[in-house]
Design an enzyme around this catalytic site. Structure first.
Site, PDB file in Angstrom:
ATOM      1  N   ASP A   8       0.790  -1.601   0.214  1.00 26.94           N
ATOM      2  CA  ASP A   8       0.045  -0.350   0.325  1.00 26.94           C
ATOM      3  C   ASP A   8       1.339   0.991   0.330  1.00 26.94           C
ATOM      4  OD1 ASP A   8       0.969   0.787   2.582  1.00 26.94           O
ATOM      5  OD2 ASP A   8      -1.300   0.432   3.121  1.00 26.94           O
ATOM      6  N   CYS A  67       2.786  -3.773   4.020  1.00 25.03           N
ATOM      7  CA  CYS A  67       2.033  -2.671   4.116  1.00 25.03           C
ATOM      8  C   CYS A  67       2.104  -1.925   5.425  1.00 25.03           C
ATOM      9  CB  CYS A  67       0.566  -2.801   4.436  1.00 25.03           C
ATOM     10  SG  CYS A  67      -0.042  -3.711   5.960  1.00 25.03           S
ATOM     11  N   GLY A  68       1.677  -1.045   6.355  1.00 24.39           N
ATOM     12  CA  GLY A  68       2.001  -0.529   7.155  1.00 24.39           C
ATOM     13  C   GLY A  68       2.970  -1.565   8.649  1.00 24.39           C
ATOM     14  N   THR A  69       2.111  -2.114   8.732  1.00 25.41           N
ATOM     15  CA  THR A  69       2.652  -3.274   9.794  1.00 25.41           C
ATOM     16  C   THR A  69       2.356  -4.556   9.746  1.00 25.41           C
ATOM     17  OG1 THR A  69      -0.433  -3.467   9.699  1.00 25.41           O
ATOM     18  CG2 THR A  69       0.850  -1.790  11.766  1.00 25.41           C
ATOM     19  N   GLY A  70       2.062  -4.777   8.029  1.00 20.80           N
ATOM     20  CA  GLY A  70       2.023  -5.899   7.121  1.00 20.80           C
ATOM     21  C   GLY A  70       0.830  -6.816   7.251  1.00 20.80           C
ATOM     22  N   HIS A 100       7.512 -25.736   6.542  1.00 21.78           N
ATOM     23  CA  HIS A 100       6.532 -26.013   6.947  1.00 21.78           C
ATOM     24  C   HIS A 100       5.290 -25.912   6.843  1.00 21.78           C
ATOM     25  CE1 HIS A 100       8.866 -27.182  10.929  1.00 21.78           C
ATOM     26  NE2 HIS A 100       9.470 -27.487   9.927  1.00 21.78           N
ATOM     27  N   ARG A 134       4.808 -35.104   6.376  1.00 23.93           N
ATOM     28  CA  ARG A 134       4.010 -34.570   7.473  1.00 23.93           C
ATOM     29  C   ARG A 134       3.478 -32.883   7.220  1.00 23.93           C
ATOM     30  NH1 ARG A 134       8.777 -33.491   9.932  1.00 23.93           N
ATOM     31  NH2 ARG A 134       8.792 -31.596  11.196  1.00 23.93           N
ATOM     32  N   HIS A 135       4.320 -32.006   6.510  1.00 26.75           N
ATOM     33  CA  HIS A 135       3.795 -30.741   6.837  1.00 26.75           C
ATOM     34  C   HIS A 135       2.743 -30.802   5.901  1.00 26.75           C
ATOM     35  CE1 HIS A 135       6.989 -29.861   9.834  1.00 26.75           C
ATOM     36  NE2 HIS A 135       8.168 -30.440   8.570  1.00 26.75           N
TER      37      HIS A 135
HETATM   38  C1  RB5 Z   1      -2.121   2.300   6.152  1.00 22.13           C
HETATM   39  O1  RB5 Z   1      -2.315   3.509   6.882  1.00 22.13           O
HETATM   40  C2  RB5 Z   1      -2.342   1.403   7.420  1.00 22.13           C
HETATM   41  O2  RB5 Z   1      -3.669   1.206   7.799  1.00 22.13           O
HETATM   42  C3  RB5 Z   1      -2.009  -0.210   6.648  1.00 22.13           C
HETATM   43  O3  RB5 Z   1      -0.856   0.134   6.409  1.00 22.13           O
HETATM   44  C4  RB5 Z   1      -1.586  -1.002   7.424  1.00 22.13           C
HETATM   45  O4  RB5 Z   1      -0.093  -1.261   8.403  1.00 22.13           O
HETATM   46  C5  RB5 Z   1      -2.652  -2.451   8.262  1.00 22.13           C
HETATM   47  O5  RB5 Z   1      -2.847  -3.915   8.345  1.00 22.13           O
END
Ligand code: RB5
Length: 154
Positions: A8, A67-70, A100, A134-135
């Protein structure tokens, strides 16, 4: 090997660095599914879908989403049939999720880790391979759940 990558707005800079890293280090083809610039706010599910579609159509072997946090982009990616997207912020998880879970997509958070660690994570993800055995049985159970969800869809 063909790698599809997307982000994003918050992951555009890291996405470009990772795309260059993959191309220069592994000589793999990288399909950049966008966005091109960070100055317009976009919705991460749209970009998770672009990469997931490449995996489903087998026009890419593995996908990377940022994204910001993934978190958001990995949740969105995992809604697509056949996608196993692992959110990894350490190299061990990146390697083991290929070995795995036979993960076909990697998610990372551009606001969580720096680009050097992100490149190491990508390296571990790309070099590792699925161990099967097994995986596979466990992944088959995930597929059964996924297929049941498709059946009950109205
Ligand atoms: C965008 O501001 C932020 O919400 C997005 O990048 C992400 O972290 C969402 O999970």
């Amino acid at each position: 090997m063909i790698i599809a990558i997307a982000s994003d707005h918050s992951g555009v800079i890291l996405k470009k660095e990772i795309a260059t890293y993959i191309h220069e280090t592994f000589q793999y083809e990288v399909i950049d599914c966008g966005p091109k610039t960070a100055d317009v706010s976009v919705d991460y599910p749209d970009y998770a879908a672009k990469v997931a579609t490449h995996i489903q159509k087998q026009t890419a072997d593995l996908g990377i989403v940022i994204c910001g946090t993934g978190i958001g982009i990995s949740i969105a990616a995992n809604k697509h049939t056949g996608i196993r997207c692992a959110l990894c912020h350490d190299c061990f998880s990146a390697r083991v999720t290929r070995e795995h879970n036979n993960s076909n997509m990697l998610a990372m958070g551009a606001r969580v880790i720096g680009s050097d660690l992100a490149k190491d994570i990508v390296q571990h993800f790309l070099v590792a391979s699925f161990e099967g055995d097994r995986h596979q049985k466990r992944i088959d159970k995930i597929t059964v759940i996924e297929q049941a969800q498709l059946v009950i869809k109205p």
